[in-house]
Motif scaffolding. Structure first.
Motif, short mmCIF file in Angstrom:
data_model
loop_
_atom_site.label_atom_id
_atom_site.label_comp_id
_atom_site.label_asym_id
_atom_site.label_seq_id
_atom_site.Cartn_x
_atom_site.Cartn_y
_atom_site.Cartn_z
N TRP B 10 0.84 -1.21 0.00
CA TRP B 10 0.00 0.00 0.00
C TRP B 10 0.87 1.26 0.00
N GLN B 12 3.90 1.58 -1.03
CA GLN B 12 4.59 1.68 -2.33
C GLN B 12 3.67 2.34 -3.36
N LEU B 13 2.42 1.90 -3.39
CA LEU B 13 1.46 2.47 -4.35
C LEU B 13 1.12 3.91 -3.97
N ALA B 16 3.68 6.39 -5.02
CA ALA B 16 3.61 6.64 -6.47
C ALA B 16 2.35 7.41 -6.85
N GLY B 17 1.53 7.76 -5.86
CA GLY B 17 0.31 8.54 -6.12
C GLY B 17 -0.77 7.75 -6.82
N LEU B 18 -0.83 6.44 -6.55
CA LEU B 18 -1.80 5.60 -7.27
C LEU B 18 -3.01 5.22 -6.42
N THR B 19 -3.04 5.66 -5.17
CA THR B 19 -4.16 5.26 -4.29
C THR B 19 -5.09 6.45 -4.04
#
Lengths: 325, 358
Positions: B10, B12-13, B16-19
């Protein structure tokens, strides 16, 4: 969740990962392959696929028994292929992709060579002897090869030898009929291999840490002991089925202890739950239905099966939650 | 995956601004496929005893087709309602599963007994009924079983109409489209994935990849070739080859590889040559399609099914009598050598690229 993929999918479906970001999330976590991962995968696919198709083609070819080629030609070809596979293995080494594919191909070709021998000289050997010879011939390679797939072939061959032997020589030993004895021997074989693998995996190299092989061995062992317990429940009227039932209970208990406390393997536990449901259902059927099938008995068993499955499912969920913590 | 690994993923994501939030959603304990399968088999077992109960306790149900038909429909409706309860207990879920299987048998028996249809009409009923049940009964194992049964019945139906040779191609295209677009509709994943597995299993069966001696007897393989009508000698296998090509093109587009690039040309030529096997060894094409789909989606179950399908196919192919063993050996060795040559090209190209970067 047993993998990153399923976790990311669950977050995506819960709205925690927006739709536009899913592809990136899958790539970042390594679930979706990048170019390099694709190259590695394709190399494996092409090499293993190519080697296995060539070996399968060779086996089909020898089975065709092309007489125009002559005995010398057929043996020469089989031995040449085997020698090439072994030379490739020796040159490439045991740890690389090429070496492993070559060794596995050689193990399959050894079987083809033995079959060709039996086909050409009509030795009168039974089919179980052919497979036993094959299993013995490749045993040294299995021991040095450090290749789980080769172990699977080896154990599969031993199981096949037992099946073929009892097909040809059905008989009784003490109070066991041939079917039960065959299942007992196969169970013992798979159990021994499973114990050996689990013990070795704690002390050996990375190749011993694969989980698919012990899972298959547990599945094989579980099918044998479940089937033989059910067979004996209905075949035996002397009370000896209690011995098989006790063995089944011991096996199930051992699985529950080892794979819940020590190894944490939900696959094997799920199999153990299913085996338990099948055996308890068979036992209930023996007690309630064998003499006189009544609607009440059938409904009771149906509800018992549903209850056991629900309880088993709930317990497996709790174990899954424990493992995830 | 342990809790710590989950949190690490979580973060890590998130970095990267993916959540879409600060913290991961509460942990939902999902049931893995193998547990669902084990419990699903128990559901079948329960269904057998339920049917036995109906047969012994209410014998008139089996004596009058119309009653069996109506009872089956009512039981299936009840099962669907049970499984759609907001928070069904495990017992209710399992009871719904067993009841639905029993209801399906009663309904189909009722159809057979009341209208005495011929093969074609009966297969049409099975196809439609099983396909319809996929939507209301929202249990993954149930959906997989219904999709598999519907697809297999549809294949047998087409066999009776002398059109079976188009089935592998149609199933292949359906499998490609479902698995390639499994994330396109976020709220339909729980419907699409079980259906995808059902169609995948049907595709393997029809192509002889699920060969189990004494059980299936190479059912699919035999049917596929016995019912091949002359009109479709080319059309059916062509459809299968197109399925593979479509998949490769879709994958190239997803990886943003232009069609002029050497990697794209290599892949397309490979797919074209492999697609040629659709005429004489279709199971190899389906197996390859599953391996590619499994890899592209990180789906280990599909990868496993692809491997099982290829292994099963090589066993059933041996017993397929339309070609001699010599011809089959030639096809296999030729394909194998082609793959080895492709491996050599890829391996050398990768080594050259690494050397340039070093």
């Amino acid at each position: 969740m047993d993998s990153k993929r399923e976790q990311i999918v669950a977050w995506f479906e819960a709205g925690a990962i927006p739709a536009g970001h899913l592809d990136q999330a899958l790539r970042l976590s390594g679930v979706r392959p990048d170019r390099n991962a694709w190259r590695v995968f394709l190399e494996r696919l092409l090499l293993w696929g190519g080697a296995l198709l060539c070996v399968a083609g060779a086996i089909y070819f020898f089975a065709y028994n092309w007489r125009d080629l002559g005995t010398l030609g057929r043996f020469g070809l089989a031995e040449l292929l085997l020698a090439v596979a072994l030379l490739v293995y020796l040159r490439a080494g045991a740890d690389g992709l090429v070496g492993r594919a070559a060794l596995f191909s050689a193990a399959l070709l050894a079987g083809a060579l033995l079959a060709l021998f039996g086909q050409t000289y009509q030795t009168g050997a039974d089919s179980w002897q052919l497979f036993a010879g094959w299993a013995l011939a490749i045993l040294p390679w299995t021991l040095v090869g450090r290749l789980p797939l080769l172990w699977l072939l080896q154990i599969g061959l031993v199981n096949l030898v037992i099946t073929l032997y009892f097909q040809l020589w059905p008989g009784h030993l003490w109070w066991w009929n041939d079917n039960v004895l065959q299942l007992w021997l196969q169970f013992a074989c798979n159990l021994t291999a499973l114990i050996g693998w689990e013990l070795a995996s704690g002390h050996g190299g990375d190749w011993l840490r694969v989980r698919w092989l012990p899972r298959l061995l547990a599945l094989g062992g579980g099918i044998c002991i479940t089937w033989l317990t059910v067979l004996r429940l209905f075949d035996d009227h002397t009370g000896r089925w209690l011995f098989d039932l006790a063995a089944f209970c011991g096996w199930s208990l051992a699985l529950l202890v080892v794979y819940r406390r020590l190894r944490g393997d939900l696959f094997i536990l799920s199999g153990a739950v299913l085996g338990g449901i099948v055996v308890v259902t068979a036992l209930l059927s023996k007690l309630l239905l064998v003499r006189h099938a009544e609607a009440g008995g059938l409904l009771l068993i149906a509800l018992a099966v549903i209850g056991m499955a629900a309880g088993g499912g709930l317990w497996l969920k709790l174990v899954a939650a424990e493992l995830q913590q | 995956m342990t809790g710590a690994e989950r949190l690490r993923l979580w973060r890590q994501l998130q970095e990267a601004g993916l959540t879409a939030g600060e913290e991961p959603p509460p942990l939902e304990i999902a049931t893995p496929w193998f547990t669902r399968m084990a419990l699903g088999f128990a559901g079948w077992l329960g269904a057998l005893f339920l049917l036995g109960f109906v047969a012994v306790g209410f014998g008139f149900v089996f004596r009058h087709g119309a009653i069996a038909l109506v009872s089956g429909l009512l039981i299936c409706g009840g099962a669907a309602a049970m499984l759609r309860l907001p928070d069904p207990t495990d017992f209710v879920g399992q009871f719904g599963l067993a009841a639905s299987f029993a209801g399906q048998f009663l309904f189909l028996f009722g159809i057979y007994d009341s209208i005495r249809p011929g093969d074609v009409v009966m297969l049409l009923w099975v196809t439609l009924f099983e396909a319809l049940l996929v939507i209301p009964i929202c249990q993954p194992f149930h959906r997989t079983v219904c999709s598999f049964t519907a697809a297999t019945a549809a294949s047998l139906l087409l066999a009776r109409l002398q059109l079976l040779s188009v089935v592998p191609g149609l199933l292949c295209l359906a499998v490609v489209l479902i698995w390639f677009h499994e994330f396109r509709w976020p709220h339909r994943g729980r419907l699409l994935r079980p259906v995808g597995y059902g169609l995948t299993l049907a595709a393997l069966l029809i192509n002889g990849g699920l060969y189990v001696p004494h059980l299936t007897g190479g059912l699919g393989h035999e049917l596929f070739w016995r019912h091949r009508a002359p009109l479709w000698n080319w059309g059916g296998p062509l459809l299968l080859a197109v399925g593979l090509l479509v998949l490769v093109v879709l994958l190239l587009r997803r990886e943003q590889i232009a069609l002029q690039e050497p990697a794209a040309l290599f892949s397309l030529v490979g797919a074209f040559l492999l697609g040629g096997l659709a005429w004489q060894a279709p199971g190899l094409v389906i197996g390859t399609v599953l391996l590619l789909l499994g890899k592209s989606g990180g789906n280990r179950v599909l990868l496993g099914l692809g491997i099982v399908g290829l292994g099963g196919y090589l066993s059933s192919y041996y017993y397929w009598l339309q070609l001699s063993l010599l011809v089959k050996a030639g096809i296999l060795v030729g394909s194998g050598l082609l793959l080895l040559a492709a491996w050599l090209v890829l391996h050398r190209a990768a080594a050259e690229t690494e050397a340039r970067h070093a």
